[in-house]
Write an enzyme that holds these catalytic residues in place. Structure first.
Site, PDB file in Angstrom:
ATOM      1  N   CYS A  45       0.821  -1.210   0.000  1.00 49.41           N
ATOM      2  CA  CYS A  45       0.000   0.000   0.000  1.00 49.41           C
ATOM      3  C   CYS A  45       0.859   1.267   0.000  1.00 49.41           C
ATOM      4  O   CYS A  45       0.712   2.127  -0.858  1.00 49.41           O
ATOM      5  CB  CYS A  45      -0.914  -0.032   1.216  1.00 49.41           C
ATOM      6  SG  CYS A  45      -1.927   1.419   1.380  1.00 49.41           S
ATOM      7  N   GLY A 117      10.489 -13.874   6.974  1.00 44.52           N
ATOM      8  CA  GLY A 117      10.057 -14.706   8.093  1.00 44.52           C
ATOM      9  C   GLY A 117       9.410 -15.999   7.616  1.00 44.52           C
ATOM     10  O   GLY A 117       8.584 -15.988   6.701  1.00 44.52           O
ATOM     11  N   VAL A 184      -9.803  -2.718 -11.037  1.00 45.33           N
ATOM     12  CA  VAL A 184      -9.538  -1.463 -10.325  1.00 45.33           C
ATOM     13  C   VAL A 184      -8.172  -0.884 -10.719  1.00 45.33           C
ATOM     14  O   VAL A 184      -8.070   0.283 -11.105  1.00 45.33           O
ATOM     15  CB  VAL A 184      -9.585  -1.700  -8.795  1.00 45.33           C
ATOM     16  CG1 VAL A 184      -9.192  -0.441  -8.047  1.00 45.33           C
ATOM     17  CG2 VAL A 184     -10.970  -2.155  -8.387  1.00 45.33           C
ATOM     18  N   ARG A 269      -3.690 -10.657  -8.406  1.00 41.27           N
ATOM     19  CA  ARG A 269      -2.523 -10.682  -7.526  1.00 41.27           C
ATOM     20  C   ARG A 269      -2.236 -12.105  -7.066  1.00 41.27           C
ATOM     21  O   ARG A 269      -3.146 -12.929  -6.962  1.00 41.27           O
ATOM     22  CB  ARG A 269      -2.788  -9.806  -6.287  1.00 41.27           C
ATOM     23  CG  ARG A 269      -3.341  -8.416  -6.585  1.00 41.27           C
ATOM     24  CD  ARG A 269      -2.352  -7.327  -6.664  1.00 41.27           C
ATOM     25  NE  ARG A 269      -1.472  -7.180  -5.532  1.00 41.27           N
ATOM     26  CZ  ARG A 269      -0.325  -6.494  -5.599  1.00 41.27           C
ATOM     27  NH1 ARG A 269       0.058  -5.928  -6.729  1.00 41.27           N
ATOM     28  NH2 ARG A 269       0.446  -6.377  -4.539  1.00 41.27           N
ATOM     29  N   HIS A 441     -25.740  22.999   2.548  1.00 45.84           N
ATOM     30  CA  HIS A 441     -25.936  23.445   1.161  1.00 45.84           C
ATOM     31  C   HIS A 441     -24.967  24.585   0.857  1.00 45.84           C
ATOM     32  O   HIS A 441     -24.758  25.430   1.716  1.00 45.84           O
ATOM     33  CB  HIS A 441     -27.372  23.929   0.986  1.00 45.84           C
ATOM     34  CG  HIS A 441     -27.633  24.476  -0.390  1.00 45.84           C
ATOM     35  ND1 HIS A 441     -27.799  23.648  -1.479  1.00 45.84           N
ATOM     36  CD2 HIS A 441     -27.722  25.747  -0.836  1.00 45.84           C
ATOM     37  CE1 HIS A 441     -27.993  24.400  -2.559  1.00 45.84           C
ATOM     38  NE2 HIS A 441     -27.947  25.682  -2.198  1.00 45.84           N
TER      39      HIS A 441
HETATM   40  C1  LIG Z   1      -1.211  -0.165  -7.678  1.00 38.14           C
HETATM   41  C2  LIG Z   1      -2.063  -0.500  -6.463  1.00 38.14           C
HETATM   42  C3  LIG Z   1      -2.935   0.460  -5.958  1.00 38.14           C
HETATM   43  C4  LIG Z   1      -3.717   0.169  -4.851  1.00 38.14           C
HETATM   44  N1  LIG Z   1      -4.564   1.127  -4.384  1.00 38.14           N
HETATM   45  C5  LIG Z   1      -5.329   0.877  -3.307  1.00 38.14           C
HETATM   46  C6  LIG Z   1      -6.199   1.881  -2.781  1.00 38.14           C
HETATM   47  O1  LIG Z   1      -6.256   2.999  -3.285  1.00 38.14           O
HETATM   48  N2  LIG Z   1      -6.942   1.576  -1.694  1.00 38.14           N
HETATM   49  C7  LIG Z   1      -6.896   0.333  -1.104  1.00 38.14           C
HETATM   50  O2  LIG Z   1      -7.609   0.107  -0.131  1.00 38.14           O
HETATM   51  N3  LIG Z   1      -6.088  -0.633  -1.586  1.00 38.14           N
HETATM   52  C8  LIG Z   1      -5.307  -0.394  -2.663  1.00 38.14           C
HETATM   53  N4  LIG Z   1      -4.460  -1.361  -3.126  1.00 38.14           N
HETATM   54  C9  LIG Z   1      -4.456  -2.677  -2.451  1.00 38.14           C
HETATM   55  C10 LIG Z   1      -3.636  -2.617  -1.148  1.00 38.14           C
HETATM   56  O3  LIG Z   1      -2.345  -2.145  -1.426  1.00 38.14           O
HETATM   57  C11 LIG Z   1      -3.578  -3.992  -0.507  1.00 38.14           C
HETATM   58  O4  LIG Z   1      -4.893  -4.510  -0.344  1.00 38.14           O
HETATM   59  C12 LIG Z   1      -2.904  -3.919   0.843  1.00 38.14           C
HETATM   60  O5  LIG Z   1      -1.603  -3.403   0.734  1.00 38.14           O
HETATM   61  C13 LIG Z   1      -2.859  -5.304   1.505  1.00 38.14           C
HETATM   62  O6  LIG Z   1      -2.264  -5.184   2.743  1.00 38.14           O
HETATM   63  P1  LIG Z   1      -1.530  -6.415   3.451  1.00 38.14           P
HETATM   64  O7  LIG Z   1      -1.101  -5.900   4.780  1.00 38.14           O
HETATM   65  O8  LIG Z   1      -2.386  -7.602   3.381  1.00 38.14           O
HETATM   66  O9  LIG Z   1      -0.266  -6.749   2.545  1.00 38.14           O
HETATM   67  P2  LIG Z   1       0.867  -5.897   1.846  1.00 38.14           P
HETATM   68  O10 LIG Z   1       0.574  -4.466   1.821  1.00 38.14           O
HETATM   69  O11 LIG Z   1       1.139  -6.580   0.556  1.00 38.14           O
HETATM   70  O12 LIG Z   1       2.104  -6.078   2.822  1.00 38.14           O
HETATM   71  C14 LIG Z   1       2.690  -7.315   3.051  1.00 38.14           C
HETATM   72  C15 LIG Z   1       4.101  -7.076   3.564  1.00 38.14           C
HETATM   73  O13 LIG Z   1       4.622  -8.319   3.997  1.00 38.14           O
HETATM   74  C16 LIG Z   1       5.961  -8.436   3.581  1.00 38.14           C
HETATM   75  N5  LIG Z   1       6.268  -9.868   3.525  1.00 38.14           N
HETATM   76  C17 LIG Z   1       5.740 -10.791   2.687  1.00 38.14           C
HETATM   77  N6  LIG Z   1       6.188 -12.012   2.999  1.00 38.14           N
HETATM   78  C18 LIG Z   1       7.029 -11.848   4.048  1.00 38.14           C
HETATM   79  C19 LIG Z   1       7.788 -12.737   4.836  1.00 38.14           C
HETATM   80  N7  LIG Z   1       7.744 -14.047   4.643  1.00 38.14           N
HETATM   81  N8  LIG Z   1       8.556 -12.213   5.825  1.00 38.14           N
HETATM   82  C20 LIG Z   1       8.577 -10.888   6.065  1.00 38.14           C
HETATM   83  N9  LIG Z   1       7.857 -10.007   5.362  1.00 38.14           N
HETATM   84  C21 LIG Z   1       7.088 -10.480   4.375  1.00 38.14           C
HETATM   85  C22 LIG Z   1       6.000  -7.744   2.236  1.00 38.14           C
HETATM   86  O14 LIG Z   1       7.317  -7.336   1.935  1.00 38.14           O
HETATM   87  C23 LIG Z   1       5.062  -6.575   2.487  1.00 38.14           C
HETATM   88  O15 LIG Z   1       5.768  -5.470   2.976  1.00 38.14           O
HETATM   89  C24 LIG Z   1      -3.638  -1.100  -4.228  1.00 38.14           C
HETATM   90  C25 LIG Z   1      -2.741  -2.061  -4.717  1.00 38.14           C
HETATM   91  C26 LIG Z   1      -1.960  -1.764  -5.806  1.00 38.14           C
HETATM   92  C27 LIG Z   1      -0.989  -2.801  -6.305  1.00 38.14           C
END
Ligand SMILES: Cc1cc2nc3c(=O)[nH]c(=O)nc-3n(C[C@H](O)[C@H](O)[C@H](O)COP(=O)(O)OP(=O)(O)OC[C@H]3O[C@@H](n4cnc5c(N)ncnc54)[C@H](O)[C@@H]3O)c2cc1C
Length: 469
Positions: A45, A117, A184, A269, A441
């Site tokens: 994000c 991890g 999206v 994804r 308004h």
């Molecule tokens: C171009 C784009 C635009 C977007 N715009 C929006 C938006 O406007 N609004 C919205 O709500 N969502 C948006 N999203 C979606 C949003 O980014 C994701 O839904 C959100 O980031 C998911 O959060 P998360 O915490 O599940 O995982 P992530 O944000 O993917 O974070 C996971 C983290 O875990 C780390 N990781 C993975 N495996 C390991 C491991 N084994 N050990 C240690 N670290 C690890 C990764 O490096 C990463 O930093 C967008 C996505 C993209 C690609």
């Protein structure tokens, strides 16, 4: 040598919008917390998703406003922009937020461990990278997120075939961009690039773009896009991308070819769950990599929770955050359940699209006596004043009880407007609650009050329905 492993009350793997709020909540609840991150704090994000894309979109919006200035009586002459400076601004916004996030985590006394991890048992995690240690934890929250999905028939080469991450890094704009996938991410890039003067073609295999949204919403966005010169090919199945020439030739089933300088492939994804040792912790993911959880965000192994993109069909940052709070509270003895009735979802296109709750189609499928009250922006004073007359707001309601079941808005400030309906739906309010609330308004938020009046068959600033004689 048998080293004693460092122990934490709670360990969180992944510091995206799911993981880092979970870590903060667990720390606030008085626990010792380790947050493990393989790349940059803030996850997809902050570093490769929401924030960089919206920063570029904000720059494009300023350009668009200036281009429209003459209609407001302002003479600006010819307008130029420097895309690489827009990219610099994006990078500095991301860095600034990341630095404050790291400070926030430190101020909550969270131990940040840098590295990949991997679970080695239901209570141990091995970290490999800058930090090379194995830790134990009473509770573990997995928040490893997702990354762009590579299609073997036309894999990313990051030169001519891009994913969303590499496209955000480009410092010069192509003349023509082909986008595979009208979801999206595809639509947000289409809108951004079109404002910046790039010829954009969207190739969507379904019969309409943003196919997961209500038909009225997707039709409205498609019309607005076509007005801006964005080409949309639906029912377009991409079979391959030829990069041997100067640009790309995207080959569609049926023989048609679409030419462009580069292509963005945005077709979903891949979930980061395949090599994190789930088997060692007794967790079996589904075929698509998703980790099954209950409404407390706990996996089939007690004491291990999963949140964010890997744990539900909602791939949204704010859903990940809410799940993180639910998981962290449950992990620290504060029971809380996840409820998905009122998840706002925003598409940051021009015009913006925002929805929450059920569409009319979904409400009818669920056998509600559902109807819709819709109001066009064109009939709002503020929209006329701001030259933002495209779009509409609509409320889906249950005719029997008056309860608001869902809401959709396409148009200026949709991303902000949807918050009102999220509160209405989360609290199971009725249309009367909206019509009886005084709306300031002239504001675009009046669209909700007007749509609610239409839903009650008593439109205020819209002609009444013609009566059948
Ligand atoms: C171009 C784009 C635009 C977007 N715009 C929006 C938006 O406007 N609004 C919205 O709500 N969502 C948006 N999203 C979606 C949003 O980014 C994701 O839904 C959100 O980031 C998911 O959060 P998360 O915490 O599940 O995982 P992530 O944000 O993917 O974070 C996971 C983290 O875990 C780390 N990781 C993975 N495996 C390991 C491991 N084994 N050990 C240690 N670290 C690890 C990764 O490096 C990463 O930093 C967008 C996505 C993209 C690609």
């Amino acid at each position: 040598m048998n080293e004693k492993k460092q122990h934490f009350d709670v360990a969180v793997i992944g510091s995206g919008p799911g993981g880092y709020p979970a870590a903060i909540k667990a720390a606030q609840n008085g626990k010792s917390v380790a947050l493990i991150e393989a790349k940059d704090a803030g996850g997809t994000c902050l570093n490769r998703g929401c924030i960089p894309s919206k920063t570029l979109i904000a720059s494009a919006e300023v350009l668009h406003k200036i281009q429209e200035a003459e209609q407001f009586g302002i003479v600006v002459g010819s307008v130029e922009f420097d895309y690489s400076k827009m990219v610099d601004r994006k990078d500095s916004v991301v860095t600034k937020i990341r630095t404050s996030l790291e400070g926030l985590l430190a101020s909550n006394k969270i131990t940040m461990l840098r590295g990949f991890g991997k679970l080695t048992s239901p209570r141990t995690i091995k970290i490999m990278g800058k930090d090379n240690i194995e830790i134990t934890a009473d509770k573990i929250i997995i928040a490893t997120g997702s990354e762009p999905r590579n299609i073997p028939a036309f894999p990313f080469d990051y030169k001519k075939i891009h994913d969303s991450t590499s496209l955000l890094e480009l410092r010069t704009l192509p003349k023509r961009l082909a986008i595979v996938g009208g979801g999206v991410i595809g639509c947000e890039f289409a809108s951004l690039y079109a404002i910046l003067g790039v010829e954009v073609t969207i190739l969507e295999m379904m019969p309409r773009i943003i196919p997961m949204e209500a038909e009225s919403v997707s039709t409205a966005l498609a019309k607005a896009f076509q007005k801006k010169g964005i080409r949309i090919e639906t029912n377009a199945v991409v079979e391959g991308i030829d990069t041997s020439g100067k640009g790309v030739k995207v080959k569609l089933a049926g023989g048609k070819t679409v030419e462009a300088d580069i292509a963005l492939v945005a077709v979903g994804r891949k979930l980061n769950t395949s090599d994190i040792g789930l088997d060692k912790a007794g967790i079996a993911p589904l075929d698509n990599g998703m980790i099954p959880v209950n409404d407390r965000m706990e996996t089939q192994t007690p004491g291990i929770y999963a949140i964010g993109d890997i744990a539900s069909k909602w791939w949204l940052a704010h859903v990940a955050t809410h799940q993180g709070l639910v998981a962290a509270n449950n992990a620290t003895g504060h029971p809380m359940r996840m409820n998905y009735n009122a998840v706002p979802s925003v598409i940051f296109t021009s015009p913006e699209v925002a929805t929450v709750g059920m569409s009319l189609e979904q409400a009818l499928e669920k056998r509600y006596r559902a109807t819709v009250g819709a109001f066009p922006f064109q009939a709002l004073g503020k929209s006329q004043a701001a030259l933002q007359t495209d779009g509409f707001a609509q409320i889906v309601l249950d005719k029997t009880t008056g309860q608001v079941l869902g809401a959709q808005v396409v148009g200026h400030e949709a991303s902000t407007l949807i918050a009102e309906m999220a509160i209405v739906i989360a609290n199971e309010l009725t249309v009367e609650c909206i019509t009886e609330t005084i709306h300031a308004h002239p504001t675009i938020a009046e669209a909700w009050m007007e749509a609610a009046f239409v839903g009650e068959d008593a439109p205020l600033h819209w002609p009444p329905k013609r009566q059948n004689k």
